[in-house]
Design a protein around this motif. Sequence first.
Motif, mmCIF file in Angstrom:
data_model
loop_
_atom_site.group_PDB
_atom_site.id
_atom_site.type_symbol
_atom_site.label_atom_id
_atom_site.label_comp_id
_atom_site.label_asym_id
_atom_site.label_seq_id
_atom_site.Cartn_x
_atom_site.Cartn_y
_atom_site.Cartn_z
ATOM 1 N N GLY A 129 -5.242 -4.397 2.403
ATOM 2 C CA GLY A 129 -4.367 -3.924 1.336
ATOM 3 C C GLY A 129 -3.910 -2.492 1.480
ATOM 4 N N ALA A 130 -4.016 -1.933 2.693
ATOM 5 C CA ALA A 130 -3.598 -0.552 2.903
ATOM 6 C C ALA A 130 -2.090 -0.432 3.085
ATOM 7 C CB ALA A 130 -4.315 0.054 4.110
ATOM 8 N N VAL A 131 -1.426 -1.534 3.504
ATOM 9 C CA VAL A 131 0.024 -1.505 3.709
ATOM 10 C C VAL A 131 0.633 -2.804 3.208
ATOM 11 C CG1 VAL A 131 -0.241 -0.058 5.776
ATOM 12 C CG2 VAL A 131 0.020 -2.539 6.031
ATOM 13 N N ARG A 132 1.967 -2.783 3.080
ATOM 14 C CA ARG A 132 2.716 -3.988 2.732
ATOM 15 C C ARG A 132 3.920 -4.073 3.678
ATOM 16 N NH1 ARG A 132 4.117 -2.722 -2.190
ATOM 17 N NH2 ARG A 132 6.115 -1.804 -1.594
ATOM 18 N N THR A 133 4.166 -5.256 4.217
ATOM 19 C CA THR A 133 5.326 -5.442 5.087
ATOM 20 C C THR A 133 6.408 -6.209 4.340
ATOM 21 O OG1 THR A 133 4.419 -7.507 5.998
ATOM 22 C CG2 THR A 133 3.923 -5.453 7.178
ATOM 23 N N GLN A 134 7.650 -6.052 4.796
ATOM 24 C CA GLN A 134 8.777 -6.758 4.203
ATOM 25 C C GLN A 134 9.628 -7.362 5.318
ATOM 26 O OE1 GLN A 134 11.151 -4.427 1.547
ATOM 27 N NE2 GLN A 134 12.406 -6.149 0.874
ATOM 28 N N ASN A 135 9.735 -8.698 5.264
ATOM 29 C CA ASN A 135 10.549 -9.443 6.227
ATOM 30 C C ASN A 135 10.145 -9.169 7.674
ATOM 31 O OD1 ASN A 135 12.112 -10.435 4.050
ATOM 32 N ND2 ASN A 135 13.439 -8.625 4.132
ATOM 33 N N ASP A 136 8.883 -8.806 7.886
ATOM 34 C CA ASP A 136 8.382 -8.497 9.232
ATOM 35 C C ASP A 136 9.244 -7.447 9.930
ATOM 36 O OD1 ASP A 136 6.248 -10.286 9.108
ATOM 37 O OD2 ASP A 136 7.519 -11.963 9.714
ATOM 38 N N ALA A 137 9.907 -6.594 9.140
ATOM 39 C CA ALA A 137 10.791 -5.577 9.722
ATOM 40 C C ALA A 137 10.356 -4.167 9.354
ATOM 41 C CB ALA A 137 12.223 -5.800 9.268
ATOM 42 N N THR A 138 9.845 -3.987 8.143
ATOM 43 C CA THR A 138 9.410 -2.661 7.708
ATOM 44 C C THR A 138 7.992 -2.742 7.152
ATOM 45 O OG1 THR A 138 10.290 -2.951 5.461
ATOM 46 C CG2 THR A 138 11.769 -1.980 7.127
ATOM 47 N N VAL A 139 7.330 -1.589 7.091
ATOM 48 C CA VAL A 139 5.969 -1.525 6.573
ATOM 49 C C VAL A 139 5.840 -0.282 5.706
ATOM 50 C CG1 VAL A 139 5.190 -0.377 8.700
ATOM 51 C CG2 VAL A 139 3.523 -1.451 7.173
ATOM 52 N N THR A 140 5.176 -0.447 4.550
ATOM 53 C CA THR A 140 5.001 0.624 3.579
ATOM 54 C C THR A 140 3.518 0.902 3.378
ATOM 55 O OG1 THR A 140 7.015 -0.046 2.416
ATOM 56 C CG2 THR A 140 5.464 1.346 1.204
ATOM 57 N N ALA A 141 3.150 2.168 3.385
ATOM 58 C CA ALA A 141 1.759 2.555 3.143
ATOM 59 C C ALA A 141 1.458 2.475 1.647
ATOM 60 C CB ALA A 141 1.499 3.963 3.660
ATOM 61 N N LEU A 142 0.368 1.824 1.290
ATOM 62 C CA LEU A 142 -0.032 1.685 -0.109
ATOM 63 C C LEU A 142 -1.221 2.559 -0.459
ATOM 64 C CD1 LEU A 142 0.234 -2.196 -0.499
ATOM 65 C CD2 LEU A 142 1.971 -0.456 -1.027
ATOM 66 N N ARG A 143 -2.003 2.904 0.518
ATOM 67 C CA ARG A 143 -3.176 3.731 0.272
ATOM 68 C C ARG A 143 -3.497 4.542 1.503
ATOM 69 N NH1 ARG A 143 -7.598 0.060 -1.686
ATOM 70 N NH2 ARG A 143 -8.988 1.762 -1.144
ATOM 71 N N ARG A 144 -4.140 5.670 1.287
ATOM 72 C CA ARG A 144 -4.456 6.574 2.392
ATOM 73 C C ARG A 144 -5.775 6.221 3.051
ATOM 74 N NH1 ARG A 144 -3.355 12.969 2.349
ATOM 75 N NH2 ARG A 144 -4.306 13.524 4.334
ATOM 76 N N ASN A 145 -6.681 5.634 2.287
ATOM 77 C CA ASN A 145 -8.023 5.352 2.782
ATOM 78 C C ASN A 145 -8.117 3.921 3.267
ATOM 79 O OD1 ASN A 145 -10.758 5.285 3.286
ATOM 80 N ND2 ASN A 145 -11.341 6.180 1.323
ATOM 81 N N TYR A 146 -8.645 3.735 4.462
ATOM 82 C CA TYR A 146 -8.802 2.387 5.013
ATOM 83 C C TYR A 146 -9.844 1.575 4.268
ATOM 84 C CZ TYR A 146 -10.487 -1.184 8.282
ATOM 85 O OH TYR A 146 -10.909 -2.353 8.859
ATOM 86 N N ARG A 147 -10.863 2.250 3.737
ATOM 87 C CA ARG A 147 -11.935 1.523 3.042
ATOM 88 C C ARG A 147 -11.363 0.751 1.857
ATOM 89 N NH1 ARG A 147 -17.545 2.537 2.116
ATOM 90 N NH2 ARG A 147 -17.364 4.452 3.303
ATOM 91 N N LEU A 148 -11.756 -0.501 1.744
ATOM 92 C CA LEU A 148 -11.330 -1.321 0.608
ATOM 93 C C LEU A 148 -12.548 -1.969 -0.007
ATOM 94 C CD1 LEU A 148 -9.057 -2.693 -1.059
ATOM 95 C CD2 LEU A 148 -9.178 -4.577 0.558
ATOM 96 N N ASP A 149 -12.684 -1.838 -1.314
ATOM 97 C CA ASP A 149 -13.784 -2.503 -2.012
ATOM 98 C C ASP A 149 -13.436 -3.972 -2.150
ATOM 99 O OD1 ASP A 149 -15.142 -0.117 -2.307
ATOM 100 O OD2 ASP A 149 -14.113 0.357 -4.176
ATOM 101 N N THR A 150 -13.924 -4.777 -1.194
ATOM 102 C CA THR A 150 -13.596 -6.188 -1.185
ATOM 103 C C THR A 150 -14.512 -6.999 -2.093
ATOM 104 O OG1 THR A 150 -14.980 -6.444 0.793
ATOM 105 C CG2 THR A 150 -12.627 -6.094 1.133
ATOM 106 N N ALA A 151 -15.434 -6.330 -2.743
ATOM 107 C CA ALA A 151 -16.317 -7.007 -3.688
ATOM 108 C C ALA A 151 -16.589 -6.070 -4.846
ATOM 109 C CB ALA A 151 -17.630 -7.418 -3.006
ATOM 110 N N ASP A 152 -17.010 -6.634 -5.955
ATOM 111 C CA ASP A 152 -17.371 -5.850 -7.118
ATOM 112 C C ASP A 152 -18.478 -4.873 -6.725
ATOM 113 O OD1 ASP A 152 -18.473 -4.870 -9.469
ATOM 114 O OD2 ASP A 152 -18.247 -6.765 -10.541
ATOM 115 N N PRO A 153 -18.307 -3.554 -6.951
ATOM 116 C CA PRO A 153 -19.339 -2.584 -6.566
ATOM 117 C C PRO A 153 -20.715 -2.920 -7.124
ATOM 118 C CG PRO A 153 -17.321 -1.446 -7.183
ATOM 119 C CD PRO A 153 -17.112 -2.910 -7.517
ATOM 120 N N GLU A 154 -20.763 -3.443 -8.345
ATOM 121 C CA GLU A 154 -22.049 -3.805 -8.925
ATOM 122 C C GLU A 154 -22.685 -4.964 -8.166
ATOM 123 O OE1 GLU A 154 -21.804 -4.529 -13.078
ATOM 124 O OE2 GLU A 154 -21.145 -2.492 -13.574
ATOM 125 N N ALA A 155 -21.844 -5.904 -7.683
ATOM 126 C CA ALA A 155 -22.368 -7.030 -6.917
ATOM 127 C C ALA A 155 -22.919 -6.557 -5.576
ATOM 128 C CB ALA A 155 -21.275 -8.074 -6.702
#
Length: 255
Positions: A129-155
């Motif tokens: 979820g760090a970037v989003r692509t559009q039509n496989d032609a462009t890419v937009t940065a959504l976040r600066r940090n690569y780390r993604l909380d893929t689970a509930d921190p409490e879990a």
Amino acid sequence: MLLEHGIMHKEFIELSKEIYVEVARGRYGLRGRPTNLSRIALLTGLDRKEVARVKNKLGHEGPLMPLHQQDRIARVLSGWHQDPDYLDAYGRPRTLAIEGPVPSYEDLVKRYGGDVPAVTILRELKRTGAVRTQNDATVTALRRNYRLDTADPEAVTRAGSVLEDLGRTVVHNLYRTDKQPSRFEARATNGNIPLSATASYREFIYAESQAFLEKVDAWLSGHQVADANTERATARRLGIGLYWIESDAAAGARS
């Protein structure tokens, strides 16, 4: 778990050093005194200079180490957010064409991503979820940090506590003295159960395990300290944990 949360090997190595130093410092002092620098170095295999650096880091508040300073993906994101070639007039990361000359994602990866193929890094950036692509032609940065909380921190925190409880029991049983009683740890497994029996096993285990845990909980509640102010100092945390075991037959045979 480490890979799911973007923990690279260099961060793991740094965390390992911190844990080695922390445990050696806290548990292996002689004659009741804190462990000195030389003894920590001897126990851990780290040189004295490195031990001093890690001890100094542990003595300060904040993150134990910088997040992902060395990994290629972080360098790509950092370059995207800092290199003027990839910033717009407001200092924000541009939406980039995936291929082409500067400024493009392809060029960005050549500049900051080392020898990892651009498509590989892009796939991982999209997955987390760090970037989003559009039509496989462009890419937009959504976040600066690569780390993604893929689970509930409490879990995740609870999962760590479960692993810690099991680990403490196994370590106690491995290194206990003759005067220390063992702690119950046992398994019931069979490597020849058909997949079709899984649903029945689930129903059986959940029912029986819940009933057993309720009995344990009732016993513990009946024996807890009555006056926390006077008895808390001698109280201990007691309990039992149950966990599901499942693997293919070959893996089970090695257990």
